[in-house]
Design a protein around this motif. Structure first.
Motif, mmCIF file in Angstrom:
data_model
loop_
_atom_site.group_PDB
_atom_site.id
_atom_site.type_symbol
_atom_site.label_atom_id
_atom_site.label_comp_id
_atom_site.label_asym_id
_atom_site.label_seq_id
_atom_site.Cartn_x
_atom_site.Cartn_y
_atom_site.Cartn_z
ATOM 1 N N THR A 180 36.070 33.410 28.785
ATOM 2 C CA THR A 180 35.130 33.618 29.887
ATOM 3 C C THR A 180 35.664 32.888 31.117
ATOM 4 O OG1 THR A 180 33.785 31.677 29.310
ATOM 5 C CG2 THR A 180 33.110 33.794 28.360
ATOM 6 N N LEU A 181 35.448 33.500 32.267
ATOM 7 C CA LEU A 181 35.867 32.873 33.522
ATOM 8 C C LEU A 181 34.957 31.709 33.857
ATOM 9 C CD1 LEU A 181 36.531 36.064 35.627
ATOM 10 C CD2 LEU A 181 38.226 34.311 35.106
ATOM 11 N N ILE A 182 35.509 30.633 34.363
ATOM 12 C CA ILE A 182 34.690 29.522 34.824
ATOM 13 C C ILE A 182 34.132 29.839 36.204
ATOM 14 C CG2 ILE A 182 34.746 27.092 35.526
ATOM 15 C CD1 ILE A 182 36.604 26.609 33.133
ATOM 16 N N GLU A 183 34.973 30.409 37.066
ATOM 17 C CA GLU A 183 34.519 30.853 38.391
ATOM 18 C C GLU A 183 34.824 32.334 38.521
ATOM 19 O OE1 GLU A 183 35.670 28.479 41.819
ATOM 20 O OE2 GLU A 183 36.223 26.869 40.435
ATOM 21 N N LYS A 184 33.815 33.134 38.838
ATOM 22 C CA LYS A 184 34.009 34.579 38.970
ATOM 23 C C LYS A 184 34.342 34.982 40.401
ATOM 24 C CE LYS A 184 31.296 35.727 34.976
ATOM 25 N NZ LYS A 184 30.301 36.573 34.376
ATOM 26 N N GLU A 185 34.163 34.070 41.333
ATOM 27 C CA GLU A 185 34.519 34.326 42.724
ATOM 28 C C GLU A 185 35.399 33.188 43.215
ATOM 29 O OE1 GLU A 185 30.689 36.923 44.230
ATOM 30 O OE2 GLU A 185 30.842 34.841 44.871
ATOM 31 N N ILE A 186 36.548 33.565 43.796
ATOM 32 C CA ILE A 186 37.532 32.583 44.258
ATOM 33 C C ILE A 186 38.030 33.036 45.627
ATOM 34 C CG2 ILE A 186 39.771 31.516 43.759
ATOM 35 C CD1 ILE A 186 39.268 32.152 40.790
ATOM 36 N N LYS A 187 38.255 32.093 46.498
ATOM 37 C CA LYS A 187 38.747 32.412 47.840
ATOM 38 C C LYS A 187 40.159 32.989 47.771
ATOM 39 C CE LYS A 187 38.991 30.351 52.426
ATOM 40 N NZ LYS A 187 38.268 31.311 53.188
ATOM 41 N N LYS A 188 40.401 34.009 48.572
ATOM 42 C CA LYS A 188 41.719 34.653 48.677
ATOM 43 C C LYS A 188 42.780 33.615 49.047
ATOM 44 C CE LYS A 188 43.306 36.847 52.361
ATOM 45 N NZ LYS A 188 43.501 37.754 53.462
ATOM 46 N N GLY A 189 44.010 33.830 48.573
ATOM 47 C CA GLY A 189 45.116 32.919 48.845
ATOM 48 C C GLY A 189 45.526 32.167 47.591
ATOM 49 N N ASP A 190 46.121 30.977 47.765
ATOM 50 C CA ASP A 190 46.494 30.156 46.615
ATOM 51 C C ASP A 190 45.247 29.831 45.809
ATOM 52 O OD1 ASP A 190 49.099 30.168 47.487
ATOM 53 O OD2 ASP A 190 49.004 28.172 48.389
ATOM 54 N N ALA A 191 45.329 30.012 44.489
ATOM 55 C CA ALA A 191 44.128 29.833 43.668
ATOM 56 C C ALA A 191 44.474 29.296 42.289
ATOM 57 C CB ALA A 191 43.398 31.165 43.532
ATOM 58 N N ILE A 192 43.500 28.641 41.708
ATOM 59 C CA ILE A 192 43.553 28.226 40.308
ATOM 60 C C ILE A 192 42.445 29.016 39.606
ATOM 61 C CG2 ILE A 192 43.323 26.348 38.649
ATOM 62 C CD1 ILE A 192 45.716 25.986 40.515
ATOM 63 N N VAL A 193 42.849 29.782 38.603
ATOM 64 C CA VAL A 193 41.897 30.546 37.796
ATOM 65 C C VAL A 193 41.763 29.811 36.469
ATOM 66 C CG1 VAL A 193 41.422 32.745 36.670
ATOM 67 C CG2 VAL A 193 42.565 32.713 38.900
#
Length: 134
Positions: free
Chosen positions: A36-49
């Motif tokens: 399961t995703l911890i965060e379902k919405e993440i800001k565009k650009g460099d990211a940690i999923v």
């Protein structure tokens, strides 16, 4: 005396089966696990999923999975060929798996994972959707 001998024989048989890799006890079904995703919405650009691996029957987090396939694409927005690199990162929490990526554009992204779980047969495959915000 006879009961003690039977108990020792049973214990010896269980140890022998375990040494051969044959478990006399039922294992969980691979479908008893899910990412399961911890965060379902993440800001565009460099990211940690970040994702959690959960054993659904008891809700416990599952550490030490071997994730051997990852893919991040924009299939939910009908752009499956739009992919981005995804790199595993060390986790700071048992049962949580982290990945470094660059979400190159806003929209819906699909994270595909395949993993082997210790002590389980089969492969756990998941497709999770997240949204990159502008």
């Amino acid at each position: 005396m006879i009961l003690a001998t039977l108990g020792k024989a049973r214990l010896f048989a269980l140890v022998a089966l375990a040494a051969l890799g044959v478990a006399p006890f039922a294992r969980a079904n691979i479908n008893d696990y899910e990412f399961t995703l911890i965060e379902k919405e993440i800001k565009k650009g460099d990211a940690i999923v970040s994702v959690r691996l959960i054993h659904k029957p008891d809700g416990k987090l599952v550490p030490d999975a071997v994730i051997f396939a990852t893919r991040l694409d924009m299939a939910p927005d009908a752009m499956e060929m739009m992919t981005t690199d995804i790199e595993p990162l060390p986790s700071t929490e048992r049962g949580v798996y982290r990945f470094k990526t660059v979400l190159t554009m806003a929209g819906r992204w699909r994270l595909s994972l395949a993993a082997k779980l210790q002590g389980e047969n089969g492969t756990l495959e998941s497709k999770l959707m997240l949204k990159a915000l502008p």
